[in-house]
Each structure stands twice: as C-alpha cells, then as structure tokens.
Design a protein around this motif. Structure first.
Motif, PDB file in Angstrom:
ATOM      1  N   ASN A  59       0.824  -1.213   0.000  1.00 20.47           N
ATOM      2  CA  ASN A  59       0.000   0.000   0.000  1.00 20.47           C
ATOM      3  C   ASN A  59       0.856   1.260   0.000  1.00 20.47           C
ATOM      4  O   ASN A  59       0.576   2.207  -0.734  1.00 20.47           O
ATOM      5  N   ILE A  60       1.901   1.287   0.837  1.00 17.34           N
ATOM      6  CA  ILE A  60       2.736   2.495   0.901  1.00 17.34           C
ATOM      7  C   ILE A  60       3.534   2.672  -0.388  1.00 17.34           C
ATOM      8  O   ILE A  60       3.740   3.801  -0.851  1.00 17.34           O
ATOM      9  N   LEU A  61       3.957   1.563  -0.999  1.00 17.84           N
ATOM     10  CA  LEU A  61       4.667   1.665  -2.285  1.00 17.84           C
ATOM     11  C   LEU A  61       3.740   2.178  -3.384  1.00 17.84           C
ATOM     12  O   LEU A  61       4.134   3.019  -4.205  1.00 17.84           O
ATOM     13  N   ASP A  62       2.506   1.679  -3.395  1.00 15.69           N
ATOM     14  CA  ASP A  62       1.532   2.137  -4.390  1.00 15.69           C
ATOM     15  C   ASP A  62       1.236   3.623  -4.217  1.00 15.69           C
ATOM     16  O   ASP A  62       1.085   4.355  -5.195  1.00 15.69           O
ATOM     17  N   LEU A  63       1.160   4.062  -2.968  1.00 19.45           N
ATOM     18  CA  LEU A  63       0.912   5.477  -2.712  1.00 19.45           C
ATOM     19  C   LEU A  63       2.096   6.321  -3.178  1.00 19.45           C
ATOM     20  O   LEU A  63       1.910   7.375  -3.778  1.00 19.45           O
ATOM     21  N   LYS A  64       3.293   5.841  -2.924  1.00 16.70           N
ATOM     22  CA  LYS A  64       4.490   6.586  -3.346  1.00 16.70           C
ATOM     23  C   LYS A  64       4.554   6.697  -4.864  1.00 16.70           C
ATOM     24  O   LYS A  64       4.934   7.735  -5.407  1.00 16.70           O
ATOM     25  N   ASP A  65       4.182   5.623  -5.550  1.00 12.64           N
ATOM     26  CA  ASP A  65       4.214   5.614  -7.013  1.00 12.64           C
ATOM     27  C   ASP A  65       2.964   6.231  -7.639  1.00 12.64           C
ATOM     28  O   ASP A  65       2.778   6.153  -8.846  1.00 12.64           O
ATOM     29  N   ASN A  66       2.095   6.806  -6.814  1.00 13.26           N
ATOM     30  CA  ASN A  66       0.839   7.432  -7.243  1.00 13.26           C
ATOM     31  C   ASN A  66      -0.075   6.464  -7.975  1.00 13.26           C
ATOM     32  O   ASN A  66      -0.837   6.857  -8.864  1.00 13.26           O
ATOM     33  N   LYS A  67      -0.027   5.204  -7.619  1.00 11.42           N
ATOM     34  CA  LYS A  67      -0.956   4.221  -8.188  1.00 11.42           C
ATOM     35  C   LYS A  67      -2.306   4.290  -7.490  1.00 11.42           C
ATOM     36  O   LYS A  67      -3.323   3.927  -8.056  1.00 11.42           O
ATOM     37  N   ILE A  68      -2.286   4.716  -6.216  1.00 12.34           N
ATOM     38  CA  ILE A  68      -3.524   4.879  -5.457  1.00 12.34           C
ATOM     39  C   ILE A  68      -3.521   6.264  -4.823  1.00 12.34           C
ATOM     40  O   ILE A  68      -2.467   6.868  -4.626  1.00 12.34           O
ATOM     41  N   SER A  69      -4.714   6.754  -4.507  1.00 16.23           N
ATOM     42  CA  SER A  69      -4.818   8.055  -3.855  1.00 16.23           C
ATOM     43  C   SER A  69      -4.665   7.885  -2.346  1.00 16.23           C
ATOM     44  O   SER A  69      -4.693   6.768  -1.825  1.00 16.23           O
ATOM     45  N   THR A  70      -4.520   9.011  -1.652  1.00 18.85           N
ATOM     46  CA  THR A  70      -4.390   8.933  -0.190  1.00 18.85           C
ATOM     47  C   THR A  70      -5.674   8.391   0.431  1.00 18.85           C
ATOM     48  O   THR A  70      -5.618   7.659   1.414  1.00 18.85           O
ATOM     49  N   GLU A  71      -6.816   8.727  -0.149  1.00 12.18           N
ATOM     50  CA  GLU A  71      -8.092   8.217   0.367  1.00 12.18           C
ATOM     51  C   GLU A  71      -8.140   6.698   0.276  1.00 12.18           C
ATOM     52  O   GLU A  71      -8.551   6.014   1.209  1.00 12.18           O
ATOM     53  N   THR A  72      -7.705   6.172  -0.861  1.00 13.43           N
ATOM     54  CA  THR A  72      -7.675   4.722  -1.051  1.00 13.43           C
ATOM     55  C   THR A  72      -6.691   4.087  -0.082  1.00 13.43           C
ATOM     56  O   THR A  72      -6.966   3.036   0.500  1.00 13.43           O
ATOM     57  N   PHE A  73      -5.548   4.742   0.119  1.00 14.25           N
ATOM     58  CA  PHE A  73      -4.539   4.232   1.050  1.00 14.25           C
ATOM     59  C   PHE A  73      -5.121   4.101   2.453  1.00 14.25           C
ATOM     60  O   PHE A  73      -5.010   3.067   3.098  1.00 14.25           O
ATOM     61  N   TYR A  74      -5.760   5.185   2.920  1.00 15.83           N
ATOM     62  CA  TYR A  74      -6.334   5.150   4.273  1.00 15.83           C
ATOM     63  C   TYR A  74      -7.462   4.124   4.364  1.00 15.83           C
ATOM     64  O   TYR A  74      -7.641   3.486   5.398  1.00 15.83           O
ATOM     65  N   GLY A  75      -8.218   3.963   3.291  1.00 14.40           N
ATOM     66  CA  GLY A  75      -9.265   2.946   3.276  1.00 14.40           C
ATOM     67  C   GLY A  75      -8.687   1.550   3.375  1.00 14.40           C
ATOM     68  O   GLY A  75      -9.202   0.695   4.110  1.00 14.40           O
ATOM     69  N   ASN A  76      -7.606   1.299   2.647  1.00 18.22           N
ATOM     70  CA  ASN A  76      -6.971  -0.019   2.675  1.00 18.22           C
ATOM     71  C   ASN A  76      -6.310  -0.314   4.018  1.00 18.22           C
ATOM     72  O   ASN A  76      -6.287  -1.459   4.476  1.00 18.22           O
ATOM     73  N   ILE A  77      -5.774   0.702   4.630  1.00 24.69           N
ATOM     74  CA  ILE A  77      -4.983   0.506   5.842  1.00 24.69           C
ATOM     75  C   ILE A  77      -5.850   0.580   7.114  1.00 24.69           C
ATOM     76  O   ILE A  77      -5.392   0.215   8.195  1.00 24.69           O
ATOM     77  N   SER A  78      -7.086   1.005   6.966  1.00 16.27           N
ATOM     78  CA  SER A  78      -7.936   1.252   8.140  1.00 16.27           C
ATOM     79  C   SER A  78      -8.161   0.002   8.993  1.00 16.27           C
ATOM     80  O   SER A  78      -8.285   0.099  10.208  1.00 16.27           O
ATOM     81  N   ARG A  79      -8.190  -1.165   8.382  1.00 18.22           N
ATOM     82  CA  ARG A  79      -8.437  -2.372   9.185  1.00 18.22           C
ATOM     83  C   ARG A  79      -7.237  -2.755  10.037  1.00 18.22           C
ATOM     84  O   ARG A  79      -7.360  -3.529  10.976  1.00 18.22           O
ATOM     85  N   PHE A  80      -6.065  -2.196   9.753  1.00 20.08           N
ATOM     86  CA  PHE A  80      -4.880  -2.463  10.567  1.00 20.08           C
ATOM     87  C   PHE A  80      -4.742  -1.470  11.712  1.00 20.08           C
ATOM     88  O   PHE A  80      -3.948  -1.665  12.614  1.00 20.08           O
ATOM     89  N   ARG A  81      -5.499  -0.393  11.643  1.00 18.37           N
ATOM     90  CA  ARG A  81      -5.425   0.636  12.673  1.00 18.37           C
ATOM     91  C   ARG A  81      -6.496   0.383  13.707  1.00 18.37           C
ATOM     92  O   ARG A  81      -7.613   0.021  13.394  1.00 18.37           O
ATOM     93  N   LYS A  82      -6.143   0.609  14.936  1.00 18.33           N
ATOM     94  CA  LYS A  82      -7.103   0.494  16.021  1.00 18.33           C
ATOM     95  C   LYS A  82      -7.214   1.867  16.677  1.00 18.33           C
ATOM     96  O   LYS A  82      -6.411   2.231  17.516  1.00 18.33           O
TER      97      LYS A  82
END
Length: 116
Positions: A59-82
């Motif tokens: 996810n962080i690599l995709d965000l760095k390469d602009n393959k995904i937006s920040t919104e998509t990044f936070y959506g993907n990563i939200s299940r790992f955050r408590k």
C-alpha cells in the motif's frame, strides 16, 4: 536413527518465517505522503502477521508511485489501525433565566450583608 532426520525436519518446519522489514521511504517535502507514512509506521509496528506487513508495504509503495490516492490508502490501511474512539458522555447543564439569577444573587448578597 530415524529420529534424527525427524528432528532435522522439525527444526526446518519450526524455523521462523521470513521477516518483513519496514520500508524507509518517508518524504518530508510531501506533507500528505509524510502523514500517510506515519500511519503506515504505526500500523506496521503494531501488527505481527507477515501477510499484513506485506500488504502494508504494498500500500505504501503504491501510494508513493501514485498508483492509489491517499483516500484509497487510508481505506486499505484502516483495518490495521485500532483507533480509540472516545465515547460521547452525557452532559447536562442547568440554566436559569436572567431574572431568576438576579433574584438569587440579590438574596444571597442580602443574607451575607446581614450575617455580619
């Protein structure tokens, strides 16, 4: 003698899984990416699952390469955050009319004056 090869096989099976390392690709000049990287670091440190760490890295690599937006990044990563969501506590405030407040204050002052 049959136990020795068995023990060797058990040792190979019990070997720890390959360690996934945290990516060190923070970009201080890009505020949005820096904030996302801080979230990534926190989630990466909290999880111990190898698959989760791989997904976080991807996810962080995709965000760095602009393959995904920040919104998509936070959506993907939200299940790992408590996140600790504060509960809404009931709050009540007693109010009174200005006229009632004046009466009460004048009465208290009158009592105070005559108590001396």
């Amino acid at each position: 003698m049959t136990q020795q090869p068995n023990n060797e096989q058990n040792n190979n099976n019990e070997s720890s899984p390959p360690q996934i390392e945290k990516l060190l690709i923070d970009d201080f000049s890009n505020f949005q990416f820096h904030a996302a990287y801080l979230v990534y670091e926190e989630a990466f440190d909290k999880t111990s699952d190898v698959e989760s760490k791989e997904e976080l890295n991807q996810n962080i690599l995709d965000l760095k390469d602009n393959k995904i937006s920040t919104e998509t990044f936070y959506g993907n990563i939200s299940r790992f955050r408590k996140l600790d969501v504060p509960r809404q506590e009931r709050f009540s405030m007693q109010t009174q009319r200005k006229k009632d407040w004046r009466k009460k204050t004048q009465r208290q002052e009158r009592i105070k004056r005559h108590k001396k």
